[in-house]
Structure formats: C-alpha cells, structure tokens
Design a protein around this motif. Structure first.
Motif, PDB file in Angstrom:
ATOM      1  N   TYR A 197      -2.493   6.035  -4.278  1.00  0.00           N
ATOM      2  CA  TYR A 197      -1.213   6.351  -3.640  1.00  0.00           C
ATOM      3  C   TYR A 197      -0.858   7.830  -3.829  1.00  0.00           C
ATOM      4  N   GLU A 213       2.985   1.761   4.867  1.00  0.00           N
ATOM      5  CA  GLU A 213       4.055   1.195   4.042  1.00  0.00           C
ATOM      6  C   GLU A 213       3.929  -0.319   3.885  1.00  0.00           C
ATOM      7  N   GLY A 214       3.736  -1.020   5.008  1.00  0.00           N
ATOM      8  CA  GLY A 214       3.666  -2.476   4.955  1.00  0.00           C
ATOM      9  C   GLY A 214       2.543  -2.967   4.067  1.00  0.00           C
ATOM     10  N   LYS A 217       3.279  -2.327   0.304  1.00  0.00           N
ATOM     11  CA  LYS A 217       4.271  -3.245  -0.257  1.00  0.00           C
ATOM     12  C   LYS A 217       3.634  -4.515  -0.795  1.00  0.00           C
ATOM     13  N   MET A 218       2.441  -4.873  -0.298  1.00  0.00           N
ATOM     14  CA  MET A 218       1.762  -6.099  -0.707  1.00  0.00           C
ATOM     15  C   MET A 218       0.933  -5.908  -1.972  1.00  0.00           C
ATOM     16  N   THR A 219       0.809  -4.674  -2.458  1.00  0.00           N
ATOM     17  CA  THR A 219      -0.023  -4.408  -3.623  1.00  0.00           C
ATOM     18  C   THR A 219       0.770  -4.579  -4.910  1.00  0.00           C
ATOM     19  N   GLY A 222       3.009  -1.670  -5.081  1.00  0.00           N
ATOM     20  CA  GLY A 222       4.156  -1.840  -4.200  1.00  0.00           C
ATOM     21  C   GLY A 222       5.203  -2.746  -4.807  1.00  0.00           C
ATOM     22  N   GLN A 223       4.768  -3.816  -5.495  1.00  0.00           N
ATOM     23  CA  GLN A 223       5.711  -4.718  -6.148  1.00  0.00           C
ATOM     24  C   GLN A 223       6.447  -4.000  -7.262  1.00  0.00           C
ATOM     25  N   TYR A 226       8.976  -1.796  -5.652  1.00  0.00           N
ATOM     26  CA  TYR A 226      10.073  -2.625  -5.138  1.00  0.00           C
ATOM     27  C   TYR A 226      11.004  -3.059  -6.268  1.00  0.00           C
TER      28      TYR A 226
END
Length: 287
Positions: A197, A213-214, A217-219, A222-223, A226
């Motif tokens: 990243y 971005e999408g 967010k699933m990694t 990303g969590q 978030y």
C-alpha cells in the motif's frame, strides 16, 4: 504531504518494519536493524522534508531509503544530500542513502562533486527484474498445487519498481490477491499489505488508487484502516454529542438563572453563551 494522520503513520511504520525485516536480506544489505527512525526533518527555514524509510542499524548508523520512478539527476542528489545532512545534524548520526530505481531507469546519476566534496548514493536498479516473470512463476507454482511461502511473496511488494509490461494497477491487485489467498500469519499479512500500500500511494496517481479502494477494503490492512477510522468517528461523534447536549442544557437555562450560574455549571464560554442568547432572541422574533 504536509500532514500525516495517525492511521497513515501506523501504515507507514508497519511498512518500514516489513521492509527492515524482509527486504534488507533480499538486497544483500548486511547489518542488524535495531529500530525504525523518524522520516520527518525540519530545517531552519521551516521546510518540512519527508523521507521514505529510515532504519537504525545495530552500530548506531542510519540507512535511508528512497524509491524513485524517475531520475532527477543533480536535483535529486542535492535533495538526498540535504536529507542526509539535516538528519545527521539533527540526530547526530551517520547516514547512508540507498535509492531503489524503478524498471524504467537504467543509468541514474549516483555521484555529485561540488566544491571539495563528493556525494554518493548506493543505487539499487530494479530494471533487470521483470514483474511479468515474477507473477507467472508464482502462478505456475500455485497451478502445481504448491502453497506460496512468505519468501515467495515478499518480492511482490516490489513489483511496482520492476520492469515488464504488466500494468501497474494489475501488479497491486494481484499482489493483494496472493496475500489474501495464502496461509500467512496475520501479522505478516498486514505487514506485506502495508508495504504494498505504501509503495502504491507513491507510484500510482489518485485515480488509480481510487479504483483500488474497494479491493483494499477487503484486505487485513483495509480492515485495520476501517477500524481505526470507525473508532476515530465514534470518539468524534461522542465528543460532538456531549458538546451539543451541554449547549442544549445551557439554552434551556436562559432567562431562568444568572449568566454566571450557566457558565459555572455547564462550562461553556461567555462567547458561547452570547451566541445562545442571540439565537434565542432571533427565534423569539420569528413569527
């Protein structure tokens, strides 16, 4: 970038740790890393300078890493020399600069002589490494039913620097896909994702990052981002809610008790109290 929020700092520190733990061996750089050093320096003219990674070595010296997608020639060398000089003066340490050049750069300028002094960097050229070959070799290994190890996956974090025709965004998405699919320790997964990243934000433009971005967010990373953002939002929301509640109480007390009592019991400022009075007066005049 003039400001870095806490979440960005957390990602960069995690990326720097991963770089220190995994990639020094990859580049055959000897020595033991004893810590991660600051990357921000401010000199007397208040120009804020951000370096990519600074590592504290076991002998007390620092190694400074820069990642370059273009060869700025003399201008870059002067910038790196300034980084070294300011950092060395500010922290009282010797600094050595390594510059990782992306696949498009084959003969960068690495030495600058001005006055009595000659300044040099250690170049690391990625032009001889092909991202296409890297991903194809990993896929062949997977197709044979073999699991990919952390040692297999570490070079993926550098794919944006390598040569080859594979589009840059594809390199990032494929890297994140492999990191999610393989049975890594959570800490290793987050560290490798953080380094990927960090380099993506340096080498990809905003529109490319927006498209990613999408998927990010699933990694695991990303969590983490978030959760940090959610926690900050909750804290901010609670703070705002409490402030609004206090103002509502003070508003209801207007005309019933003295101004001094309202200020003492609610903790609002005289200026806030005056604003509440003006709001009430305006509301009373309304039909």
């Amino acid at each position: 970038m003039d400001k870095r929020n806490q979440t960005e700092d957390k990602v960069l520190k995690r990326a720097a740790k991963c770089f220190a733990d995994e990639l020094l061996r990859y580049f055959n750089i000897t020595g033991t890393v004893s810590g991660i050093a600051p990357t921000e320096s401010i000199h007397l003219e208040l120009h804020r300078m951000y370096e990519d990674f600074n590592l504290i070595m076991g002998d007390g010296s620092w190694i400074h890493f820069e990642f370059q997608s273009s060869d700025g020639g003399v201008a870059d060398l002067r910038r790196f020399r300034t980084y070294e000089a300011v950092t060395s003066q500010q922290y009282g340490v010797p600094v050595t600069t390594y510059v990782l050049y992306s696949g498009q750069i084959r003969q960068p300028k690495t030495e600058l002589t001005e006055g009595l002094n000659t300044y040099r960097i250690h170049p690391i050229l990625m032009s001889d490494q092909d991202a296409n070959d890297l991903f194809e070799n990993l896929q062949r290994k997977k197709d044979c039913g073999e699991s990919l190890t952390k040692e297999d996956l570490v070079p993926l974090t550098l794919s944006l620097l390598m040569g080859g025709s594979m589009p840059m965004t594809d390199r990032v998405t494929q890297t994140f896909r492999y990191l999610q699919e393989e049975p890594l320790e959570k800490e290793d997964q987050r560290n490798l994702e953080a380094l990927t990243y960090a380099l993506a934000t340096k080498f990809l433009d905003q529109s490319a990052m927006k498209k990613l971005e999408g998927m990010i967010k699933m990694t695991e990373l990303g969590q983490m981002l978030y959760n940090d953002g959610l926690a900050d939002g909750i804290r901010q929301g609670l703070s705002q809610g409490i402030s609004q509640g206090i103002l509502s109480i003070a508003r209801n007390l207007l005309g019933s008790v003295s101004d001094e009592f309202i200020i003492e019991k609610t903790g609002i400022t005289p200026e806030q109290l005056q604003e509440l009075k003006e709001e009430k007066a305006s509301a009373d005049k309304s039909p």
